[in-house]
Scaffold this motif. Structure first.
Motif, PDB file in Angstrom:
ATOM      1  N   THR A   1       0.833  -1.207   0.000  1.00  0.00           N
ATOM      2  CA  THR A   1       0.000   0.000   0.000  1.00  0.00           C
ATOM      3  C   THR A   1       0.865   1.254   0.000  1.00  0.00           C
ATOM      4  OG1 THR A   1      -1.769  -1.165   1.154  1.00  0.00           O
ATOM      5  CG2 THR A   1      -1.806   1.230   1.257  1.00  0.00           C
ATOM      6  N   GLU A   2       1.913   1.263   0.806  1.00  0.00           N
ATOM      7  CA  GLU A   2       2.812   2.419   0.858  1.00  0.00           C
ATOM      8  C   GLU A   2       3.499   2.636  -0.492  1.00  0.00           C
ATOM      9  OE1 GLU A   2       5.348   1.484   4.165  1.00  0.00           O
ATOM     10  OE2 GLU A   2       3.876   2.150   5.638  1.00  0.00           O
ATOM     11  N   ASN A   3       3.911   1.542  -1.132  1.00  0.00           N
ATOM     12  CA  ASN A   3       4.546   1.646  -2.453  1.00  0.00           C
ATOM     13  C   ASN A   3       3.573   2.178  -3.492  1.00  0.00           C
ATOM     14  OD1 ASN A   3       7.030   0.791  -1.548  1.00  0.00           O
ATOM     15  ND2 ASN A   3       6.726  -1.332  -2.154  1.00  0.00           N
ATOM     16  N   GLU A   4       2.344   1.701  -3.457  1.00  0.00           N
ATOM     17  CA  GLU A   4       1.336   2.184  -4.401  1.00  0.00           C
ATOM     18  C   GLU A   4       1.063   3.673  -4.188  1.00  0.00           C
ATOM     19  OE1 GLU A   4      -1.889  -0.513  -3.625  1.00  0.00           O
ATOM     20  OE2 GLU A   4      -1.147  -1.992  -5.072  1.00  0.00           O
ATOM     21  N   ASN A   5       0.988   4.094  -2.935  1.00  0.00           N
ATOM     22  CA  ASN A   5       0.768   5.512  -2.635  1.00  0.00           C
ATOM     23  C   ASN A   5       1.943   6.362  -3.104  1.00  0.00           C
ATOM     24  OD1 ASN A   5      -1.732   4.995  -1.494  1.00  0.00           O
ATOM     25  ND2 ASN A   5      -0.952   4.902   0.597  1.00  0.00           N
ATOM     26  N   ALA A   6       3.155   5.870  -2.901  1.00  0.00           N
ATOM     27  CA  ALA A   6       4.342   6.601  -3.337  1.00  0.00           C
ATOM     28  C   ALA A   6       4.378   6.702  -4.854  1.00  0.00           C
ATOM     29  CB  ALA A   6       5.613   5.919  -2.809  1.00  0.00           C
ATOM     30  N   THR A   7       4.014   5.633  -5.535  1.00  0.00           N
ATOM     31  CA  THR A   7       3.977   5.643  -6.998  1.00  0.00           C
ATOM     32  C   THR A   7       2.959   6.651  -7.493  1.00  0.00           C
ATOM     33  OG1 THR A   7       4.657   3.337  -7.129  1.00  0.00           O
ATOM     34  CG2 THR A   7       3.531   4.236  -9.050  1.00  0.00           C
ATOM     35  N   ARG A   8       1.786   6.655  -6.883  1.00  0.00           N
ATOM     36  CA  ARG A   8       0.734   7.596  -7.266  1.00  0.00           C
ATOM     37  C   ARG A   8       1.198   9.043  -7.041  1.00  0.00           C
ATOM     38  NH1 ARG A   8      -3.009   4.376  -6.120  1.00  0.00           N
ATOM     39  NH2 ARG A   8      -2.896   4.588  -3.867  1.00  0.00           N
ATOM     40  N   GLU A   9       1.883   9.272  -5.934  1.00  0.00           N
ATOM     41  CA  GLU A   9       2.390  10.607  -5.624  1.00  0.00           C
ATOM     42  C   GLU A   9       3.434  11.046  -6.653  1.00  0.00           C
ATOM     43  OE1 GLU A   9       4.777  12.673  -1.939  1.00  0.00           O
ATOM     44  OE2 GLU A   9       3.233  11.191  -1.454  1.00  0.00           O
ATOM     45  N   LEU A  10       4.321  10.139  -7.030  1.00  0.00           N
ATOM     46  CA  LEU A  10       5.324  10.450  -8.053  1.00  0.00           C
ATOM     47  C   LEU A  10       4.674  10.754  -9.399  1.00  0.00           C
ATOM     48  CD1 LEU A  10       8.117   7.832  -7.285  1.00  0.00           C
ATOM     49  CD2 LEU A  10       8.273  10.315  -7.071  1.00  0.00           C
ATOM     50  N   GLU A  11       3.646   9.986  -9.747  1.00  0.00           N
ATOM     51  CA  GLU A  11       2.935  10.233 -11.002  1.00  0.00           C
ATOM     52  C   GLU A  11       2.271  11.604 -10.992  1.00  0.00           C
ATOM     53  OE1 GLU A  11       0.337   6.844 -11.148  1.00  0.00           O
ATOM     54  OE2 GLU A  11       1.873   5.558 -12.054  1.00  0.00           O
ATOM     55  N   ASN A  12       1.656  11.964  -9.870  1.00  0.00           N
ATOM     56  CA  ASN A  12       1.019  13.272  -9.756  1.00  0.00           C
ATOM     57  C   ASN A  12       2.044  14.398  -9.858  1.00  0.00           C
ATOM     58  OD1 ASN A  12      -1.516  12.132  -9.470  1.00  0.00           O
ATOM     59  ND2 ASN A  12      -1.478  12.195  -7.240  1.00  0.00           N
ATOM     60  N   THR A  13       3.179  14.227  -9.194  1.00  0.00           N
ATOM     61  CA  THR A  13       4.239  15.230  -9.247  1.00  0.00           C
ATOM     62  C   THR A  13       4.764  15.374 -10.668  1.00  0.00           C
ATOM     63  OG1 THR A  13       4.874  14.772  -6.966  1.00  0.00           O
ATOM     64  CG2 THR A  13       6.514  15.863  -8.349  1.00  0.00           C
ATOM     65  N   SER A  14       4.958  14.261 -11.339  1.00  0.00           N
ATOM     66  CA  SER A  14       5.439  14.280 -12.712  1.00  0.00           C
ATOM     67  C   SER A  14       4.453  15.007 -13.622  1.00  0.00           C
ATOM     68  CB  SER A  14       5.663  12.851 -13.206  1.00  0.00           C
ATOM     69  OG  SER A  14       6.065  12.848 -14.547  1.00  0.00           O
ATOM     70  N   GLN A  15       3.185  14.724 -13.448  1.00  0.00           N
ATOM     71  CA  GLN A  15       2.163  15.376 -14.265  1.00  0.00           C
ATOM     72  C   GLN A  15       2.131  16.879 -14.001  1.00  0.00           C
ATOM     73  OE1 GLN A  15      -1.732  13.681 -13.889  1.00  0.00           O
ATOM     74  NE2 GLN A  15      -2.639  15.063 -15.363  1.00  0.00           N
ATOM     75  N   GLU A  16       2.233  17.275 -12.746  1.00  0.00           N
ATOM     76  CA  GLU A  16       2.253  18.698 -12.403  1.00  0.00           C
ATOM     77  C   GLU A  16       3.464  19.387 -13.032  1.00  0.00           C
ATOM     78  OE1 GLU A  16       2.203  18.824  -8.135  1.00  0.00           O
ATOM     79  OE2 GLU A  16       0.145  18.072  -8.035  1.00  0.00           O
ATOM     80  N   GLN A  17       4.613  18.731 -12.985  1.00  0.00           N
ATOM     81  CA  GLN A  17       5.819  19.309 -13.576  1.00  0.00           C
ATOM     82  C   GLN A  17       5.673  19.435 -15.086  1.00  0.00           C
ATOM     83  OE1 GLN A  17       8.836  16.646 -12.086  1.00  0.00           O
ATOM     84  NE2 GLN A  17       9.182  17.877 -10.253  1.00  0.00           N
ATOM     85  N   GLN A  18       5.078  18.431 -15.732  1.00  0.00           N
ATOM     86  CA  GLN A  18       4.877  18.494 -17.177  1.00  0.00           C
ATOM     87  C   GLN A  18       3.939  19.638 -17.539  1.00  0.00           C
ATOM     88  OE1 GLN A  18       6.564  16.572 -19.536  1.00  0.00           O
ATOM     89  NE2 GLN A  18       5.738  18.208 -20.799  1.00  0.00           N
ATOM     90  N   GLU A  19       2.903  19.840 -16.748  1.00  0.00           N
ATOM     91  CA  GLU A  19       1.976  20.941 -16.993  1.00  0.00           C
ATOM     92  C   GLU A  19       2.679  22.286 -16.843  1.00  0.00           C
ATOM     93  OE1 GLU A  19      -1.267  20.157 -14.320  1.00  0.00           O
ATOM     94  OE2 GLU A  19      -1.997  18.490 -15.537  1.00  0.00           O
ATOM     95  N   LYS A  20       3.557  22.412 -15.852  1.00  0.00           N
ATOM     96  CA  LYS A  20       4.316  23.659 -15.662  1.00  0.00           C
ATOM     97  C   LYS A  20       5.249  23.904 -16.852  1.00  0.00           C
ATOM     98  CE  LYS A  20       4.302  23.606 -10.614  1.00  0.00           C
ATOM     99  NZ  LYS A  20       5.103  23.413  -9.396  1.00  0.00           N
ATOM    100  N   ILE A  21       5.913  22.835 -17.289  1.00  0.00           N
ATOM    101  CA  ILE A  21       6.812  22.955 -18.446  1.00  0.00           C
ATOM    102  C   ILE A  21       6.023  23.396 -19.675  1.00  0.00           C
ATOM    103  CG2 ILE A  21       8.228  21.635 -20.074  1.00  0.00           C
ATOM    104  CD1 ILE A  21       9.153  19.954 -17.621  1.00  0.00           C
ATOM    105  N   ASN A  22       4.881  22.758 -19.911  1.00  0.00           N
ATOM    106  CA  ASN A  22       4.048  23.120 -21.063  1.00  0.00           C
ATOM    107  C   ASN A  22       3.614  24.577 -20.990  1.00  0.00           C
ATOM    108  OD1 ASN A  22       4.275  20.523 -22.005  1.00  0.00           O
ATOM    109  ND2 ASN A  22       2.266  19.866 -21.289  1.00  0.00           N
ATOM    110  N   GLU A  23       3.241  25.024 -19.802  1.00  0.00           N
ATOM    111  CA  GLU A  23       2.818  26.418 -19.620  1.00  0.00           C
ATOM    112  C   GLU A  23       3.970  27.379 -19.912  1.00  0.00           C
ATOM    113  OE1 GLU A  23       0.340  29.584 -18.957  1.00  0.00           O
ATOM    114  OE2 GLU A  23      -0.224  27.473 -19.115  1.00  0.00           O
ATOM    115  N   LEU A  24       5.154  27.059 -19.433  1.00  0.00           N
ATOM    116  CA  LEU A  24       6.314  27.923 -19.647  1.00  0.00           C
ATOM    117  C   LEU A  24       6.729  27.971 -21.118  1.00  0.00           C
ATOM    118  CD1 LEU A  24       8.457  26.922 -16.543  1.00  0.00           C
ATOM    119  CD2 LEU A  24       7.353  29.138 -16.951  1.00  0.00           C
ATOM    120  N   LEU A  25       6.499  26.897 -21.842  1.00  0.00           N
ATOM    121  CA  LEU A  25       6.943  26.822 -23.231  1.00  0.00           C
ATOM    122  C   LEU A  25       5.875  27.198 -24.257  1.00  0.00           C
ATOM    123  CD1 LEU A  25       9.051  23.544 -23.154  1.00  0.00           C
ATOM    124  CD2 LEU A  25       9.871  25.899 -23.102  1.00  0.00           C
TER     125      LEU A  25
END
Length: 80
Positions: free
Chosen positions: A20-44
């Motif tokens: 469960t902890e691993n699944e939560n960590a994976t989900r958190e990493l995916e969310n962070t990655s998506q947020e970063q991609q959205e920021k990059i897209n906005e900046l570019l």
């Protein structure tokens, strides 16, 4: 015998908690990655350089590099 069953049950509980902890960590990493991609897209989005076509050989190289990085961190598949 019941002590052994209790021990097995406790081990199963610990392992389920780890999963469960691993699944939560994976989900958190995916969310962070998506947020970063959205920021990059906005900046570019208004960047003329970012709007230029990339040669196929370079885009293929970048795609393959990203693919290999994702595969190296995918723990759901056994390592080759």
């Amino acid at each position: 015998m019941s002590a052994k069953l209790l021990q097995l049950e406790n081990n199963a509980i610990k392992q389920n908690k780890i999963i469960t902890e691993n699944e939560n960590a994976t989900r958190e990493l995916e969310n962070t990655s998506q947020e970063q991609q959205e920021k990059i897209n906005e900046l570019l989005k208004n960047n003329d350089c970012a709007d230029q076509p990339v040669p196929v050989s370079i885009s293929n190289s970048l795609y393959n590099r990203a693919k290999s990085l994702r595969q190296s961190t995918d723990t759901s598949k056994p390592a080759k």
